[in-house]
Design a protein around this motif. Sequence first.
Motif, PDB file in Angstrom:
ATOM      1  N   PHE A  99      -2.728  64.984  38.103  1.00 41.95           N
ATOM      2  CA  PHE A  99      -2.049  63.813  37.549  1.00 41.95           C
ATOM      3  C   PHE A  99      -1.669  64.106  36.103  1.00 41.95           C
ATOM      4  O   PHE A  99      -2.133  65.099  35.521  1.00 41.95           O
ATOM      5  CB  PHE A  99      -2.918  62.569  37.699  1.00 41.95           C
ATOM      6  N   PRO A 100      -0.806  63.298  35.466  1.00 42.03           N
ATOM      7  CA  PRO A 100      -0.228  63.680  34.176  1.00 42.03           C
ATOM      8  C   PRO A 100      -1.231  64.064  33.092  1.00 42.03           C
ATOM      9  O   PRO A 100      -1.055  65.084  32.411  1.00 42.03           O
ATOM     10  CB  PRO A 100       0.583  62.432  33.780  1.00 42.03           C
ATOM     11  N   VAL A 101      -2.282  63.271  32.894  1.00 41.90           N
ATOM     12  CA  VAL A 101      -3.244  63.591  31.838  1.00 41.90           C
ATOM     13  C   VAL A 101      -3.944  64.908  32.130  1.00 41.90           C
ATOM     14  O   VAL A 101      -4.155  65.731  31.230  1.00 41.90           O
ATOM     15  CB  VAL A 101      -4.266  62.445  31.672  1.00 41.90           C
ATOM     16  N   ALA A 102      -4.304  65.139  33.387  1.00 42.64           N
ATOM     17  CA  ALA A 102      -4.982  66.385  33.745  1.00 42.64           C
ATOM     18  C   ALA A 102      -4.091  67.593  33.489  1.00 42.64           C
ATOM     19  O   ALA A 102      -4.567  68.653  33.065  1.00 42.64           O
ATOM     20  CB  ALA A 102      -5.407  66.342  35.212  1.00 42.64           C
ATOM     21  N   ILE A 103      -2.796  67.439  33.740  1.00 46.58           N
ATOM     22  CA  ILE A 103      -1.871  68.543  33.471  1.00 46.58           C
ATOM     23  C   ILE A 103      -1.790  68.814  31.971  1.00 46.58           C
ATOM     24  O   ILE A 103      -1.894  69.959  31.522  1.00 46.58           O
ATOM     25  CB  ILE A 103      -0.472  68.236  34.041  1.00 46.58           C
ATOM     26  N   SER A 104      -1.628  67.759  31.189  1.00 43.42           N
ATOM     27  CA  SER A 104      -1.433  67.920  29.745  1.00 43.42           C
ATOM     28  C   SER A 104      -2.633  68.565  29.069  1.00 43.42           C
ATOM     29  O   SER A 104      -2.487  69.453  28.216  1.00 43.42           O
ATOM     30  CB  SER A 104      -1.158  66.553  29.105  1.00 43.42           C
ATOM     31  N   VAL A 105      -3.832  68.135  29.447  1.00 43.35           N
ATOM     32  CA  VAL A 105      -5.039  68.528  28.721  1.00 43.35           C
ATOM     33  C   VAL A 105      -5.759  69.711  29.360  1.00 43.35           C
ATOM     34  O   VAL A 105      -6.438  70.469  28.664  1.00 43.35           O
ATOM     35  CB  VAL A 105      -5.995  67.310  28.608  1.00 43.35           C
ATOM     36  N   LEU A 106      -5.598  69.894  30.668  1.00 48.87           N
ATOM     37  CA  LEU A 106      -6.385  70.898  31.366  1.00 48.87           C
ATOM     38  C   LEU A 106      -5.531  71.983  32.041  1.00 48.87           C
ATOM     39  O   LEU A 106      -5.685  73.168  31.767  1.00 48.87           O
ATOM     40  CB  LEU A 106      -7.283  70.221  32.408  1.00 48.87           C
ATOM     41  N   LEU A 107      -4.614  71.567  32.923  1.00 48.50           N
ATOM     42  CA  LEU A 107      -3.890  72.561  33.720  1.00 48.50           C
ATOM     43  C   LEU A 107      -2.899  73.370  32.885  1.00 48.50           C
ATOM     44  O   LEU A 107      -2.742  74.577  33.109  1.00 48.50           O
ATOM     45  CB  LEU A 107      -3.180  71.876  34.883  1.00 48.50           C
ATOM     46  N   ARG A 248     -10.245  58.701  27.052  1.00 48.94           N
ATOM     47  CA  ARG A 248     -10.172  59.526  25.848  1.00 48.94           C
ATOM     48  C   ARG A 248      -9.260  60.741  26.025  1.00 48.94           C
ATOM     49  O   ARG A 248      -8.701  61.257  25.067  1.00 48.94           O
ATOM     50  CB  ARG A 248     -11.577  59.961  25.430  1.00 48.94           C
ATOM     51  N   LEU A 249      -9.115  61.221  27.251  1.00 45.67           N
ATOM     52  CA  LEU A 249      -8.227  62.366  27.485  1.00 45.67           C
ATOM     53  C   LEU A 249      -6.763  62.030  27.248  1.00 45.67           C
ATOM     54  O   LEU A 249      -5.955  62.933  27.044  1.00 45.67           O
ATOM     55  CB  LEU A 249      -8.389  62.880  28.918  1.00 45.67           C
ATOM     56  N   ALA A 250      -6.417  60.760  27.320  1.00 43.25           N
ATOM     57  CA  ALA A 250      -5.013  60.370  27.158  1.00 43.25           C
ATOM     58  C   ALA A 250      -4.598  60.546  25.699  1.00 43.25           C
ATOM     59  O   ALA A 250      -5.149  59.898  24.807  1.00 43.25           O
ATOM     60  CB  ALA A 250      -4.817  58.925  27.595  1.00 43.25           C
ATOM     61  N   HIS A 251      -3.634  61.418  25.451  1.00 49.33           N
ATOM     62  CA  HIS A 251      -3.117  61.631  24.104  1.00 49.33           C
ATOM     63  C   HIS A 251      -2.046  60.576  23.824  1.00 49.33           C
ATOM     64  O   HIS A 251      -0.988  60.572  24.457  1.00 49.33           O
ATOM     65  CB  HIS A 251      -2.540  63.038  23.966  1.00 49.33           C
ATOM     66  N   LEU A 252      -2.325  59.703  22.877  1.00 44.81           N
ATOM     67  CA  LEU A 252      -1.417  58.590  22.593  1.00 44.81           C
ATOM     68  C   LEU A 252      -0.430  58.968  21.501  1.00 44.81           C
ATOM     69  O   LEU A 252      -0.663  59.883  20.706  1.00 44.81           O
ATOM     70  CB  LEU A 252      -2.222  57.363  22.188  1.00 44.81           C
ATOM     71  N   ALA A 288      -9.122  80.455  37.769  1.00 50.35           N
ATOM     72  CA  ALA A 288      -8.657  79.155  37.283  1.00 50.35           C
ATOM     73  C   ALA A 288      -9.817  78.193  37.093  1.00 50.35           C
ATOM     74  O   ALA A 288      -9.872  77.443  36.101  1.00 50.35           O
ATOM     75  CB  ALA A 288      -7.641  78.577  38.268  1.00 50.35           C
ATOM     76  N   LEU A 289     -10.761  78.191  38.010  1.00 46.68           N
ATOM     77  CA  LEU A 289     -11.925  77.301  37.889  1.00 46.68           C
ATOM     78  C   LEU A 289     -12.753  77.659  36.658  1.00 46.68           C
ATOM     79  O   LEU A 289     -13.255  76.767  35.955  1.00 46.68           O
ATOM     80  CB  LEU A 289     -12.778  77.384  39.152  1.00 46.68           C
ATOM     81  N   ARG A 290     -12.895  78.944  36.378  1.00 50.74           N
ATOM     82  CA  ARG A 290     -13.630  79.350  35.166  1.00 50.74           C
ATOM     83  C   ARG A 290     -12.933  78.841  33.917  1.00 50.74           C
ATOM     84  O   ARG A 290     -13.590  78.351  32.978  1.00 50.74           O
ATOM     85  CB  ARG A 290     -13.771  80.879  35.120  1.00 50.74           C
ATOM     86  N   GLU A 291     -11.612  78.944  33.875  1.00 52.69           N
ATOM     87  CA  GLU A 291     -10.873  78.454  32.706  1.00 52.69           C
ATOM     88  C   GLU A 291     -11.026  76.945  32.555  1.00 52.69           C
ATOM     89  O   GLU A 291     -11.219  76.435  31.444  1.00 52.69           O
ATOM     90  CB  GLU A 291      -9.393  78.810  32.843  1.00 52.69           C
ATOM     91  N   LEU A 292     -10.944  76.214  33.667  1.00 49.97           N
ATOM     92  CA  LEU A 292     -11.073  74.753  33.607  1.00 49.97           C
ATOM     93  C   LEU A 292     -12.457  74.350  33.114  1.00 49.97           C
ATOM     94  O   LEU A 292     -12.605  73.426  32.306  1.00 49.97           O
ATOM     95  CB  LEU A 292     -10.788  74.143  34.971  1.00 49.97           C
ATOM     96  N   ARG A 293     -13.491  75.029  33.587  1.00 56.32           N
ATOM     97  CA  ARG A 293     -14.844  74.702  33.145  1.00 56.32           C
ATOM     98  C   ARG A 293     -15.033  75.028  31.663  1.00 56.32           C
ATOM     99  O   ARG A 293     -15.790  74.351  30.968  1.00 56.32           O
ATOM    100  CB  ARG A 293     -15.869  75.444  34.003  1.00 56.32           C
ATOM    101  N   ALA A 294     -14.340  76.062  31.177  1.00 57.14           N
ATOM    102  CA  ALA A 294     -14.428  76.393  29.750  1.00 57.14           C
ATOM    103  C   ALA A 294     -13.692  75.357  28.900  1.00 57.14           C
ATOM    104  O   ALA A 294     -14.112  75.049  27.770  1.00 57.14           O
ATOM    105  CB  ALA A 294     -13.855  77.798  29.505  1.00 57.14           C
ATOM    106  N   LEU A 295     -12.595  74.821  29.416  1.00 60.41           N
ATOM    107  CA  LEU A 295     -11.817  73.832  28.659  1.00 60.41           C
ATOM    108  C   LEU A 295     -12.469  72.446  28.656  1.00 60.41           C
ATOM    109  O   LEU A 295     -12.316  71.684  27.703  1.00 60.41           O
ATOM    110  CB  LEU A 295     -10.418  73.700  29.278  1.00 60.41           C
ATOM    111  N   ALA A 296     -13.199  72.122  29.706  1.00 64.20           N
ATOM    112  CA  ALA A 296     -13.720  70.761  29.891  1.00 64.20           C
ATOM    113  C   ALA A 296     -14.579  70.245  28.736  1.00 64.20           C
ATOM    114  O   ALA A 296     -14.392  69.097  28.299  1.00 64.20           O
ATOM    115  CB  ALA A 296     -14.478  70.672  31.216  1.00 64.20           C
ATOM    116  N   THR A 298     -14.613  70.669  25.535  1.00 59.09           N
ATOM    117  CA  THR A 298     -13.902  70.282  24.312  1.00 59.09           C
ATOM    118  C   THR A 298     -12.782  69.280  24.563  1.00 59.09           C
ATOM    119  O   THR A 298     -12.245  68.715  23.611  1.00 59.09           O
ATOM    120  CB  THR A 298     -13.311  71.528  23.641  1.00 59.09           C
ATOM    121  N   ALA A 299     -12.440  69.055  25.812  1.00 57.19           N
ATOM    122  CA  ALA A 299     -11.291  68.198  26.108  1.00 57.19           C
ATOM    123  C   ALA A 299     -11.535  66.743  25.706  1.00 57.19           C
ATOM    124  O   ALA A 299     -10.600  66.039  25.318  1.00 57.19           O
ATOM    125  CB  ALA A 299     -10.960  68.265  27.604  1.00 57.19           C
TER     126      ALA A 299
END
Length: 301
Positions: A99-107, A248-252, A288-296, A298-299
């Motif tokens: 979904f949009p927030v997940a793409i912006s901050v994580l994917l 909080r993940l939503a960048h306003l 990809a899962l390793r990268e997502l877990r590393a980003l989570a 601080t997100a």
Amino acid sequence: MIDLRRLHVLRAVDHYGTVTAAARALHFTPSAASQQIRQLARDLGVDLLEPQGRGVRLTPAAQSLLTHADAIQAHWERAELDLRADHTDPAGLLRTSGFPVAISVLLAPMAAHLRERHPKLCVRIHEAEVTESFDLLFEGEIDLAVVEATPHNPPLSDARFDQQPLLDDPFDLVVPDTHRLAGRTHVDLRDAAREDWIAPVPNSPCRPHVLSACGAAGFTPDVVHHAMDWNVMAHLVANGLGVALIPRLAHLTPHLPISRVRCTADPHRKLLTCTRSGGHERPAVAAALRELRALAPTAVA
């Protein structure tokens, strides 16, 4: 011998709920999909569909068969992995959705990091809401999704999917800068019980989180405005039209005259990673899962 193509049609009927919806997803006509299931039933010598009102439902024999079908699908994923066992460096095409927030901050940052570290890997991102992401996984159109946990998701025990927790995304109370609650470090939602509220539209997966958070605080919010986009909600708040709970993940939009105040009760939504069962073992998906877990971590800082 079971025809796996016919078995896939039966799996689609179970996933989408009706023969018509399954046929549409598989690009069949409803009559062609029904014919595939009838032929499968004849091959096995059991009834797979039975009348229910104006429609049909799967018989107990069909439900038993699907248990084996899901296991076959998982074994097939692992078989493909074994065939590529000598090629452990992530390469080829990795298809993802969120979904949009997940793409912006994580994917998006995940894809950028993978491009730098694994130049032979090509990442594709598809924006999709939660239900569509599960459909795309089921259809084999994507390999990995980041989804929000909702009551409508397949259960964690569903053998078709491997769903794993990624992070908790807290909701903050967002108020105008001039609001009486704007200067606080934390707020009890009961202090906003008599405010006008701005909430997600009724079919949004986040709406139940907002209503349940207010309910847990002992009140039903007076929702006067509805919006689909978090930034639309933020602009409504900035114009003094109400208060809102926004993750909080939503960048306003920067420089809006609004304040985000943390909530003492810590309302939040859960984000999950999801693959087909067995799919997480693929080198590209695992990377990809390793990268997502590393980003989570601080997100949501």
